[in-house]
Design an enzyme around this catalytic site. Structure first.
Site, PDB file in Angstrom:
ATOM      1  N   HIS A  12       0.452  -1.659   0.054  1.00  0.00           N
ATOM      2  CA  HIS A  12      -0.112   0.259  -0.160  1.00  0.00           C
ATOM      3  C   HIS A  12       0.700   1.137   0.427  1.00  0.00           C
ATOM      4  CE1 HIS A  12      -3.280   2.316   1.348  1.00  0.00           C
ATOM      5  NE2 HIS A  12      -2.984   2.734   2.130  1.00  0.00           N
ATOM      6  N   ASP A  77       9.294   6.462   9.368  1.00  0.00           N
ATOM      7  CA  ASP A  77       8.339   6.173  10.494  1.00  0.00           C
ATOM      8  C   ASP A  77       7.639   6.808  10.726  1.00  0.00           C
ATOM      9  OD1 ASP A  77       8.323   3.830  12.483  1.00  0.00           O
ATOM     10  OD2 ASP A  77       9.510   5.529  13.828  1.00  0.00           O
ATOM     11  N   PHE A 174      -6.861   2.403   8.678  1.00  0.00           N
ATOM     12  CA  PHE A 174      -6.353   2.179   9.758  1.00  0.00           C
ATOM     13  C   PHE A 174      -5.132   2.575  12.042  1.00  0.00           C
ATOM     14  CE2 PHE A 174      -1.733   2.412   9.455  1.00  0.00           C
ATOM     15  CZ  PHE A 174      -1.412   4.239   8.873  1.00  0.00           C
ATOM     16  N   GLY A 175      -4.738   1.640  12.207  1.00  0.00           N
ATOM     17  CA  GLY A 175      -4.341   2.214  13.680  1.00  0.00           C
ATOM     18  C   GLY A 175      -5.159   3.224  14.069  1.00  0.00           C
ATOM     19  N   HIS A 202       0.418  13.564   7.756  1.00  0.00           N
ATOM     20  CA  HIS A 202       1.516  13.833   7.870  1.00  0.00           C
ATOM     21  C   HIS A 202       2.584  13.099   6.500  1.00  0.00           C
ATOM     22  CE1 HIS A 202      -0.054   9.871   8.823  1.00  0.00           C
ATOM     23  NE2 HIS A 202       0.466   9.447   9.844  1.00  0.00           N
ATOM     24  N   ARG A 203       1.726  12.030   5.921  1.00  0.00           N
ATOM     25  CA  ARG A 203       2.789  11.150   5.092  1.00  0.00           C
ATOM     26  C   ARG A 203       2.723  12.152   3.962  1.00  0.00           C
ATOM     27  NH1 ARG A 203       0.341   6.405   6.093  1.00  0.00           N
ATOM     28  NH2 ARG A 203       1.311   6.085   8.143  1.00  0.00           N
TER      29      ARG A 203
HETATM   30  P1  IMP Z   1       4.235   3.026  10.748  1.00  0.00           P
HETATM   31  O1  IMP Z   1       5.306   3.814  10.877  1.00  0.00           O
HETATM   32  O2  IMP Z   1       3.509   2.506   9.826  1.00  0.00           O
HETATM   33  O3  IMP Z   1       4.395   1.571  11.192  1.00  0.00           O
HETATM   34  O4  IMP Z   1       3.076   3.056  11.947  1.00  0.00           O
HETATM   35  C1  IMP Z   1       3.640   2.852  13.101  1.00  0.00           C
HETATM   36  C2  IMP Z   1       1.792   3.455  14.176  1.00  0.00           C
HETATM   37  O5  IMP Z   1       1.632   4.626  14.328  1.00  0.00           O
HETATM   38  C3  IMP Z   1       0.599   1.929  13.513  1.00  0.00           C
HETATM   39  O6  IMP Z   1       0.621   1.383  13.719  1.00  0.00           O
HETATM   40  C4  IMP Z   1      -0.175   3.574  13.726  1.00  0.00           C
HETATM   41  O7  IMP Z   1      -0.963   2.831  15.200  1.00  0.00           O
HETATM   42  C5  IMP Z   1       0.186   4.651  13.874  1.00  0.00           C
HETATM   43  N1  IMP Z   1       0.146   5.952  12.408  1.00  0.00           N
HETATM   44  C6  IMP Z   1       1.201   5.487  11.747  1.00  0.00           C
HETATM   45  N2  IMP Z   1      -0.086   6.302  10.958  1.00  0.00           N
HETATM   46  C7  IMP Z   1      -1.077   6.487  10.648  1.00  0.00           C
HETATM   47  C8  IMP Z   1      -1.882   6.373  10.094  1.00  0.00           C
HETATM   48  O8  IMP Z   1      -1.936   7.540   9.243  1.00  0.00           O
HETATM   49  N3  IMP Z   1      -3.714   6.365  10.690  1.00  0.00           N
HETATM   50  C9  IMP Z   1      -3.689   5.515  12.352  1.00  0.00           C
HETATM   51  N4  IMP Z   1      -2.673   5.787  12.457  1.00  0.00           N
HETATM   52  C10 IMP Z   1      -1.206   5.547  12.178  1.00  0.00           C
END
Ligand code: IMP
Length: 224
Positions: A12, A77, A174-175, A202-203
Protein backbone atom coordinates in the site's frame (compact mmCIF):
# COMPACT_ATOMS: atom_id res chain seq x y z
CA UNK A 1 15.20 6.42 -14.27
CA UNK A 2 15.85 6.56 -10.53
CA UNK A 3 15.65 3.22 -8.70
CA UNK A 4 14.38 3.43 -5.11
CA UNK A 5 14.13 0.67 -2.52
CA UNK A 6 11.36 1.32 0.00
CA UNK A 7 12.30 0.02 3.46
CA UNK A 8 8.91 -1.60 3.94
CA UNK A 9 6.98 -4.73 3.03
CA UNK A 10 3.76 -2.72 2.78
CA UNK A 11 2.57 -2.68 -0.87
CA UNK A 12 0.00 0.00 0.00
CA UNK A 13 2.89 2.36 0.82
CA UNK A 14 4.55 1.56 -2.54
CA UNK A 15 1.38 2.60 -4.41
CA UNK A 16 0.91 5.76 -2.35
CA UNK A 17 4.52 6.85 -2.83
CA UNK A 18 4.62 5.92 -6.54
CA UNK A 19 1.46 7.95 -7.20
CA UNK A 20 2.95 11.02 -5.53
CA UNK A 21 6.51 10.92 -6.83
CA UNK A 22 5.83 10.25 -10.52
CA UNK A 23 6.93 7.97 -13.37
CA UNK A 24 10.67 8.78 -13.36
CA UNK A 25 11.04 6.43 -10.37
CA UNK A 26 11.10 2.64 -10.22
CA UNK A 27 10.25 1.29 -6.77
CA UNK A 28 11.08 -2.00 -5.10
CA UNK A 29 10.09 -3.06 -1.59
CA UNK A 30 11.71 -5.45 0.86
CA UNK A 31 9.37 -8.15 -0.50
CA UNK A 32 11.76 -8.31 -3.46
CA UNK A 33 14.83 -8.56 -1.19
CA UNK A 34 13.95 -11.19 1.41
CA UNK A 35 17.58 -11.43 2.63
CA UNK A 36 17.64 -7.77 3.71
CA UNK A 37 18.57 -7.31 7.40
CA UNK A 38 15.78 -6.76 9.96
CA UNK A 39 16.09 -3.43 11.76
CA UNK A 40 14.97 -3.11 15.40
CA UNK A 41 13.04 0.15 15.78
CA UNK A 42 14.30 1.11 19.23
CA UNK A 43 15.25 4.78 18.71
CA UNK A 44 13.48 7.40 20.82
CA UNK A 45 12.35 9.51 17.84
CA UNK A 46 10.69 8.94 14.47
CA UNK A 47 13.74 10.50 12.79
CA UNK A 48 16.01 8.08 14.68
CA UNK A 49 14.05 5.02 13.60
CA UNK A 50 13.69 6.14 9.96
CA UNK A 51 17.42 6.94 9.81
CA UNK A 52 18.31 3.59 11.38
CA UNK A 53 16.24 1.73 8.77
CA UNK A 54 17.75 3.70 5.87
CA UNK A 55 21.34 3.38 7.14
CA UNK A 56 21.02 -0.36 7.67
CA UNK A 57 20.09 -0.85 4.01
CA UNK A 58 22.52 1.75 2.60
CA UNK A 59 25.36 -0.16 4.31
CA UNK A 60 24.10 -3.61 3.33
CA UNK A 61 23.30 -3.02 -0.34
CA UNK A 62 26.71 -2.32 -1.91
CA UNK A 63 27.83 -5.89 -1.09
CA UNK A 64 24.83 -7.55 -2.76
CA UNK A 65 24.53 -8.71 -6.34
CA UNK A 66 21.19 -7.36 -7.50
CA UNK A 67 19.01 -8.01 -10.54
CA UNK A 68 18.18 -4.30 -10.68
CA UNK A 69 20.35 -1.37 -9.56
CA UNK A 70 19.22 0.63 -6.52
CA UNK A 71 20.17 4.31 -6.28
CA UNK A 72 18.30 5.34 -3.12
CA UNK A 73 16.69 3.88 0.01
CA UNK A 74 13.51 5.47 1.35
CA UNK A 75 12.50 4.56 4.92
CA UNK A 76 9.67 5.98 7.01
CA UNK A 77 8.50 5.99 10.60
CA UNK A 78 5.24 7.45 11.83
CA UNK A 79 2.85 7.62 14.76
CA UNK A 80 0.55 9.69 16.94
CA UNK A 81 1.59 12.36 19.48
CA UNK A 82 -1.04 13.34 22.08
CA UNK A 83 -0.27 16.56 23.98
CA UNK A 84 -2.13 15.60 27.19
CA UNK A 85 0.03 12.45 27.34
CA UNK A 86 3.33 14.29 26.89
CA UNK A 87 3.63 13.18 23.25
CA UNK A 88 2.74 9.49 23.84
CA UNK A 89 2.21 7.05 22.22
CA UNK A 90 4.85 8.54 19.82
CA UNK A 91 7.39 5.99 18.63
CA UNK A 92 5.42 3.32 20.54
CA UNK A 93 2.22 3.93 18.52
CA UNK A 94 2.13 0.49 16.91
CA UNK A 95 2.62 -1.37 20.21
CA UNK A 96 0.98 1.08 22.64
CA UNK A 97 -1.35 -1.41 24.37
CA UNK A 98 1.43 -3.96 24.87
CA UNK A 99 4.21 -1.54 25.71
CA UNK A 100 4.79 -3.15 29.13
CA UNK A 101 5.20 -6.63 27.69
CA UNK A 102 8.61 -5.79 26.11
CA UNK A 103 8.21 -8.58 23.53
CA UNK A 104 8.58 -6.17 20.62
CA UNK A 105 5.26 -7.22 19.09
CA UNK A 106 2.65 -4.79 17.78
CA UNK A 107 -0.82 -4.58 19.36
CA UNK A 108 -4.18 -4.80 17.59
CA UNK A 109 -5.53 -1.36 16.60
CA UNK A 110 -8.62 -1.94 18.76
CA UNK A 111 -6.47 -2.43 21.87
CA UNK A 112 -4.34 0.64 21.13
CA UNK A 113 -7.45 2.79 20.62
CA UNK A 114 -9.09 1.46 23.81
CA UNK A 115 -5.96 2.30 25.83
CA UNK A 116 -5.84 5.82 24.36
CA UNK A 117 -9.49 6.45 25.26
CA UNK A 118 -8.93 5.11 28.77
CA UNK A 119 -5.95 7.41 29.39
CA UNK A 120 -7.89 10.41 28.08
CA UNK A 121 -11.14 9.59 29.90
CA UNK A 122 -11.01 12.71 32.10
CA UNK A 123 -9.45 15.05 29.55
CA UNK A 124 -11.85 17.70 28.17
CA UNK A 125 -12.28 18.37 24.44
CA UNK A 126 -10.07 21.47 24.31
CA UNK A 127 -7.13 19.58 25.83
CA UNK A 128 -7.31 16.57 23.50
CA UNK A 129 -4.99 18.08 20.88
CA UNK A 130 -2.77 15.66 18.95
CA UNK A 131 -0.89 15.19 15.71
CA UNK A 132 0.19 12.42 13.40
CA UNK A 133 3.85 12.67 12.43
CA UNK A 134 5.77 10.98 9.63
CA UNK A 135 9.51 11.18 9.06
CA UNK A 136 11.01 9.95 5.79
CA UNK A 137 14.72 9.16 5.53
CA UNK A 138 16.22 9.12 2.04
CA UNK A 139 19.66 7.53 1.74
CA UNK A 140 21.88 7.52 -1.32
CA UNK A 141 23.44 4.16 -2.16
CA UNK A 142 27.09 4.60 -3.10
CA UNK A 143 28.92 2.03 -5.24
CA UNK A 144 31.05 -0.37 -3.15
CA UNK A 145 34.28 1.47 -4.03
CA UNK A 146 32.85 4.77 -2.72
CA UNK A 147 30.84 3.47 0.23
CA UNK A 148 33.37 4.28 3.00
CA UNK A 149 32.49 6.88 5.65
CA UNK A 150 29.13 8.29 6.74
CA UNK A 151 26.37 7.67 4.17
CA UNK A 152 24.30 10.64 3.00
CA UNK A 153 20.79 10.72 4.52
CA UNK A 154 18.17 13.45 4.05
CA UNK A 155 15.12 13.70 6.37
CA UNK A 156 11.62 14.97 5.55
CA UNK A 157 9.09 15.62 8.34
CA UNK A 158 5.32 15.86 7.84
CA UNK A 159 2.63 16.49 10.48
CA UNK A 160 -1.16 16.60 10.54
CA UNK A 161 -2.70 18.46 13.50
CA UNK A 162 -6.01 17.46 15.07
CA UNK A 163 -7.65 16.16 18.25
CA UNK A 164 -8.73 12.86 19.78
CA UNK A 165 -12.47 12.17 19.82
CA UNK A 166 -14.36 10.53 22.73
CA UNK A 167 -15.35 7.38 20.79
CA UNK A 168 -14.27 5.69 17.54
CA UNK A 169 -16.12 6.67 14.35
CA UNK A 170 -15.88 5.43 10.74
CA UNK A 171 -14.77 2.33 8.88
CA UNK A 172 -11.86 3.45 6.64
CA UNK A 173 -8.17 3.61 7.26
CA UNK A 174 -6.20 1.88 10.01
CA UNK A 175 -4.54 2.48 13.37
CA UNK A 176 -5.84 5.52 15.24
CA UNK A 177 -7.87 6.84 12.26
CA UNK A 178 -11.30 6.27 13.93
CA UNK A 179 -10.29 8.51 16.87
CA UNK A 180 -8.44 11.28 15.02
CA UNK A 181 -10.33 14.43 13.97
CA UNK A 182 -8.02 16.49 11.71
CA UNK A 183 -8.15 20.25 12.30
CA UNK A 184 -10.91 21.85 10.21
CA UNK A 185 -13.06 18.70 10.13
CA UNK A 186 -15.73 17.34 12.46
CA UNK A 187 -15.25 13.84 11.11
CA UNK A 188 -12.51 11.30 11.83
CA UNK A 189 -9.91 10.16 9.30
CA UNK A 190 -11.81 6.84 9.24
CA UNK A 191 -14.98 8.70 8.18
CA UNK A 192 -13.28 11.07 5.75
CA UNK A 193 -11.68 8.24 3.75
CA UNK A 194 -8.57 7.92 1.62
CA UNK A 195 -9.13 10.74 -0.88
CA UNK A 196 -9.26 13.42 1.83
CA UNK A 197 -6.70 11.77 4.06
CA UNK A 198 -4.11 11.49 1.28
CA UNK A 199 -4.29 15.25 0.69
CA UNK A 200 -3.70 16.34 4.29
CA UNK A 201 -2.03 13.45 6.06
CA UNK A 202 1.39 13.52 7.74
CA UNK A 203 2.66 11.02 5.15
CA UNK A 204 1.37 13.08 2.21
CA UNK A 205 3.04 16.19 3.63
CA UNK A 206 6.40 14.50 4.14
CA UNK A 207 6.19 13.06 0.61
CA UNK A 208 5.32 16.48 -0.78
CA UNK A 209 8.61 17.86 0.58
CA UNK A 210 10.47 14.96 -0.97
CA UNK A 211 8.66 15.49 -4.27
CA UNK A 212 9.75 19.13 -4.32
CA UNK A 213 13.40 18.08 -3.92
CA UNK A 214 13.02 15.47 -6.68
CA UNK A 215 11.46 18.00 -9.03
CA UNK A 216 14.47 20.30 -8.55
CA UNK A 217 17.30 17.84 -9.02
CA UNK A 218 16.28 14.67 -10.82
CA UNK A 219 18.36 15.04 -13.97
CA UNK A 220 20.97 12.37 -14.68
CA UNK A 221 19.38 9.71 -12.47
CA UNK A 222 20.18 11.60 -9.24
CA UNK A 223 18.02 13.34 -6.64
CA UNK A 224 21.04 15.03 -5.08
P1 IMP B 1 4.28 2.76 10.81
O1 IMP B 1 5.28 3.87 10.79
O2 IMP B 1 3.57 2.62 9.48
O3 IMP B 1 4.86 1.48 11.31
O4 IMP B 1 3.13 3.18 11.82
C1 IMP B 1 3.29 3.14 13.24
C2 IMP B 1 1.96 3.18 13.93
O5 IMP B 1 1.51 4.54 14.02
C3 IMP B 1 0.83 2.42 13.23
O6 IMP B 1 0.82 1.09 13.62
C4 IMP B 1 -0.39 3.18 13.69
O7 IMP B 1 -0.78 2.73 14.96
C5 IMP B 1 0.11 4.61 13.84
N1 IMP B 1 -0.11 5.36 12.59
C6 IMP B 1 0.82 5.82 11.73
N2 IMP B 1 0.24 6.47 10.70
C7 IMP B 1 -1.09 6.38 10.91
C8 IMP B 1 -2.23 6.84 10.17
O8 IMP B 1 -2.14 7.44 9.08
N3 IMP B 1 -3.43 6.57 10.71
C9 IMP B 1 -3.60 5.90 11.88
N4 IMP B 1 -2.59 5.44 12.60
C10 IMP B 1 -1.33 5.68 12.13
Amino acid sequence: MIHVLLATRNEHKRQEIAALLGPQFIFQTLNELPAAPQVIEDADSFAGNATKKALGLVRWLPNQSLDQPINYILADDSGLEVDALGGAPGVHSARFAAIDRHDGGNSPDLDNNAKLLRLLANVPAEQRTARFRCVLALGRVAPQSASQGRPEIQLFDGTCEGRIDFAPRGQNGFGYDPLFLPTGFDRSFAELGEAVKNKISHRARALEQLRAICARGNSGGRIW
